[in-house]
Motif scaffolding. Structure first.
Motif, mmCIF file in Angstrom:
data_model
loop_
_atom_site.group_PDB
_atom_site.id
_atom_site.type_symbol
_atom_site.label_atom_id
_atom_site.label_comp_id
_atom_site.label_asym_id
_atom_site.label_seq_id
_atom_site.Cartn_x
_atom_site.Cartn_y
_atom_site.Cartn_z
ATOM 1 N N HIS A 227 0.737 -1.030 0.018
ATOM 2 C CA HIS A 227 -0.067 0.045 -0.104
ATOM 3 C C HIS A 227 1.041 1.169 -0.023
ATOM 4 O O HIS A 227 0.877 2.170 -0.783
ATOM 5 C CB HIS A 227 -0.930 0.019 1.250
ATOM 6 N N GLU A 228 1.918 1.338 0.864
ATOM 7 C CA GLU A 228 2.473 2.612 1.129
ATOM 8 C C GLU A 228 3.683 2.912 0.122
ATOM 9 O O GLU A 228 3.888 3.869 -0.315
ATOM 10 C CB GLU A 228 3.246 2.609 2.509
ATOM 11 N N ARG A 229 4.284 1.921 -0.132
ATOM 12 C CA ARG A 229 5.301 1.882 -1.217
ATOM 13 C C ARG A 229 5.072 1.924 -2.786
ATOM 14 O O ARG A 229 5.770 2.463 -3.564
ATOM 15 C CB ARG A 229 6.664 0.990 -0.898
ATOM 16 N N PHE A 230 4.086 1.095 -2.988
ATOM 17 C CA PHE A 230 3.730 0.776 -4.209
ATOM 18 C C PHE A 230 2.487 1.138 -4.744
ATOM 19 O O PHE A 230 1.894 0.777 -6.106
ATOM 20 C CB PHE A 230 3.978 -0.606 -4.487
ATOM 21 N N GLY A 231 1.397 1.850 -3.811
ATOM 22 C CA GLY A 231 0.370 2.208 -4.468
ATOM 23 C C GLY A 231 -0.759 1.390 -4.460
ATOM 24 O O GLY A 231 -1.875 1.767 -5.273
ATOM 25 N N ALA A 232 -0.666 0.058 -3.929
ATOM 26 C CA ALA A 232 -1.861 -0.876 -3.920
ATOM 27 C C ALA A 232 -3.004 -0.560 -3.773
ATOM 28 O O ALA A 232 -3.118 0.125 -2.413
ATOM 29 C CB ALA A 232 -1.496 -2.151 -3.188
ATOM 30 N N ARG A 233 -4.148 -0.488 -4.311
ATOM 31 C CA ARG A 233 -5.573 -0.057 -3.663
ATOM 32 C C ARG A 233 -6.087 -0.876 -2.790
ATOM 33 O O ARG A 233 -6.671 -0.570 -1.895
ATOM 34 C CB ARG A 233 -6.495 -0.027 -4.954
ATOM 35 N N LYS A 234 -5.677 -2.403 -2.913
ATOM 36 C CA LYS A 234 -6.250 -3.494 -2.389
ATOM 37 C C LYS A 234 -5.453 -4.657 -2.164
ATOM 38 O O LYS A 234 -4.703 -4.794 -3.277
ATOM 39 C CB LYS A 234 -7.333 -3.916 -2.677
ATOM 40 N N VAL A 235 -4.993 -5.216 -1.213
ATOM 41 C CA VAL A 235 -4.049 -6.355 -0.693
ATOM 42 C C VAL A 235 -4.974 -7.484 0.079
ATOM 43 O O VAL A 235 -5.229 -6.976 1.134
ATOM 44 C CB VAL A 235 -2.858 -6.136 -0.129
ATOM 45 N N THR A 236 -5.105 -8.573 -0.450
ATOM 46 C CA THR A 236 -5.581 -9.627 0.382
ATOM 47 C C THR A 236 -4.844 -10.900 0.472
ATOM 48 O O THR A 236 -3.844 -11.108 -0.486
ATOM 49 C CB THR A 236 -7.041 -10.170 -0.441
ATOM 50 N N VAL A 237 -5.180 -11.730 1.382
ATOM 51 C CA VAL A 237 -4.359 -12.763 1.493
ATOM 52 C C VAL A 237 -5.365 -14.007 1.317
ATOM 53 O O VAL A 237 -6.458 -13.886 1.585
ATOM 54 C CB VAL A 237 -3.647 -13.060 2.982
ATOM 55 N N PHE A 238 -4.842 -15.214 0.434
ATOM 56 C CA PHE A 238 -5.742 -16.220 0.382
ATOM 57 C C PHE A 238 -5.195 -17.254 0.151
ATOM 58 O O PHE A 238 -3.846 -17.457 0.514
ATOM 59 C CB PHE A 238 -6.565 -15.965 -1.024
ATOM 60 N N GLY A 239 -5.934 -18.535 0.221
ATOM 61 C CA GLY A 239 -4.945 -19.908 0.017
ATOM 62 C C GLY A 239 -5.003 -20.535 1.641
ATOM 63 O O GLY A 239 -5.965 -20.209 2.387
ATOM 64 N N SER A 240 -4.079 -21.480 1.844
ATOM 65 C CA SER A 240 -4.144 -22.397 3.010
ATOM 66 C C SER A 240 -3.877 -21.506 4.217
ATOM 67 O O SER A 240 -4.269 -21.970 5.408
ATOM 68 C CB SER A 240 -3.044 -23.432 2.908
ATOM 69 N N ILE A 241 -3.434 -20.185 4.234
ATOM 70 C CA ILE A 241 -3.099 -19.334 5.310
ATOM 71 C C ILE A 241 -4.394 -19.052 6.165
ATOM 72 O O ILE A 241 -4.501 -18.655 7.248
ATOM 73 C CB ILE A 241 -2.208 -18.242 4.972
ATOM 74 N N LEU A 242 -5.538 -19.056 5.494
ATOM 75 C CA LEU A 242 -7.070 -18.809 5.728
ATOM 76 C C LEU A 242 -7.516 -20.228 6.158
ATOM 77 O O LEU A 242 -8.892 -20.123 7.001
ATOM 78 C CB LEU A 242 -7.865 -18.061 4.896
ATOM 79 N N LYS A 243 -6.992 -21.309 6.253
ATOM 80 C CA LYS A 243 -7.575 -22.326 6.724
ATOM 81 C C LYS A 243 -6.700 -23.155 7.586
ATOM 82 O O LYS A 243 -5.623 -23.859 7.155
ATOM 83 C CB LYS A 243 -7.687 -23.233 5.369
ATOM 84 N N ASP B 84 2.952 -21.612 1.921
ATOM 85 C CA ASP B 84 3.399 -20.482 1.704
ATOM 86 C C ASP B 84 2.659 -19.276 1.995
ATOM 87 O O ASP B 84 1.502 -19.685 2.566
ATOM 88 C CB ASP B 84 3.726 -20.263 0.201
ATOM 89 N N ILE B 85 2.666 -18.213 1.390
ATOM 90 C CA ILE B 85 1.884 -16.913 1.785
ATOM 91 C C ILE B 85 1.471 -16.296 0.408
ATOM 92 O O ILE B 85 2.266 -15.985 -0.490
ATOM 93 C CB ILE B 85 2.532 -15.748 2.443
ATOM 94 N N ASP B 86 0.045 -16.507 -0.082
ATOM 95 C CA ASP B 86 -0.315 -15.909 -1.229
ATOM 96 C C ASP B 86 -1.082 -14.652 -0.863
ATOM 97 O O ASP B 86 -1.879 -14.494 -0.065
ATOM 98 C CB ASP B 86 -1.377 -17.129 -1.632
ATOM 99 N N LEU B 87 -0.581 -13.611 -1.745
ATOM 100 C CA LEU B 87 -1.264 -12.361 -1.660
ATOM 101 C C LEU B 87 -1.753 -12.091 -3.088
ATOM 102 O O LEU B 87 -1.115 -12.280 -4.089
ATOM 103 C CB LEU B 87 -0.107 -11.371 -1.402
ATOM 104 N N ALA B 88 -2.969 -11.426 -3.130
ATOM 105 C CA ALA B 88 -3.385 -10.756 -4.473
ATOM 106 C C ALA B 88 -3.482 -9.432 -4.208
ATOM 107 O O ALA B 88 -3.866 -8.862 -3.281
ATOM 108 C CB ALA B 88 -4.951 -11.318 -4.531
ATOM 109 N N VAL B 89 -3.126 -8.645 -5.199
ATOM 110 C CA VAL B 89 -3.131 -7.185 -5.203
ATOM 111 C C VAL B 89 -3.694 -6.333 -6.411
ATOM 112 O O VAL B 89 -3.945 -7.048 -7.495
ATOM 113 C CB VAL B 89 -1.351 -6.746 -5.148
ATOM 114 N N TRP B 90 -4.301 -5.454 -5.993
ATOM 115 C CA TRP B 90 -4.951 -4.471 -7.100
ATOM 116 C C TRP B 90 -4.507 -3.001 -7.015
ATOM 117 O O TRP B 90 -3.921 -2.629 -5.947
ATOM 118 C CB TRP B 90 -6.311 -4.451 -6.702
#
Length: 127
Positions: free
Chosen positions: A50-66, A75-81
């Motif tokens: 968010h701060e350095r690269f201007g991402a509007r939205k960042v979410t975590v998904f995948g096994s980390i949520l289960k 691993d850590i899976d991130l989705a960015v917009w």
């Protein structure tokens, strides 16, 4: 020496299935602690994106949520917009450098295949 033999799902019966489900619910303390560390890194990555690269939205998904699916090898899976094309790979490099313990995968959600977008939309959490 144990005389127990492996049984198929059909051979377990109702009582066997109860025990099977109980074993699945038992948390691996090491994996649970690792998952907590992964969430800390995911949140740190979200702030950086968010701060350095201007991402509007960042979410975590995948096994980390289960919790039951998060293992010692997850691993850590991130989705960015919203990260511009000219900054995306720098952003990926910055995030992957946050941890020696975890592999971090960053997906441009806007350019992801439809099937992956649906999975992210269905099960993700903002970081």
């Amino acid at each position: 020496m144990s005389t127990a033999t492996a049984r198929t799902a059909l051979e377990l019966g109702p009582e066997g299935w109860k025990g099977f489900h109980l074993r699945l619910r038992r948390a691996d303390p090491a994996a649970a602690a690792r998952r907590r560390r992964a969430m800390v890194i995911a949140k740190k990555a979200g702030r950086l994106l968010h701060e350095r690269f201007g991402a509007r939205k960042v979410t975590v998904f995948g096994s980390i949520l289960k919790p039951a699916r998060f293992t010692r090898r997850s691993d850590i899976d991130l989705a960015v917009w919203g990260i511009s094309d000219d900054l995306f790979y720098r952003a990926v490099a910055a995030v992957t450098g946050l941890s020696d313990e975890f592999r971090i995968d960053v997906i441009d959600a806007e350019a992801a295949p439809v099937r992956l977008k649906k999975a992210i939309d269905a099960e993700s959490m903002p970081v």
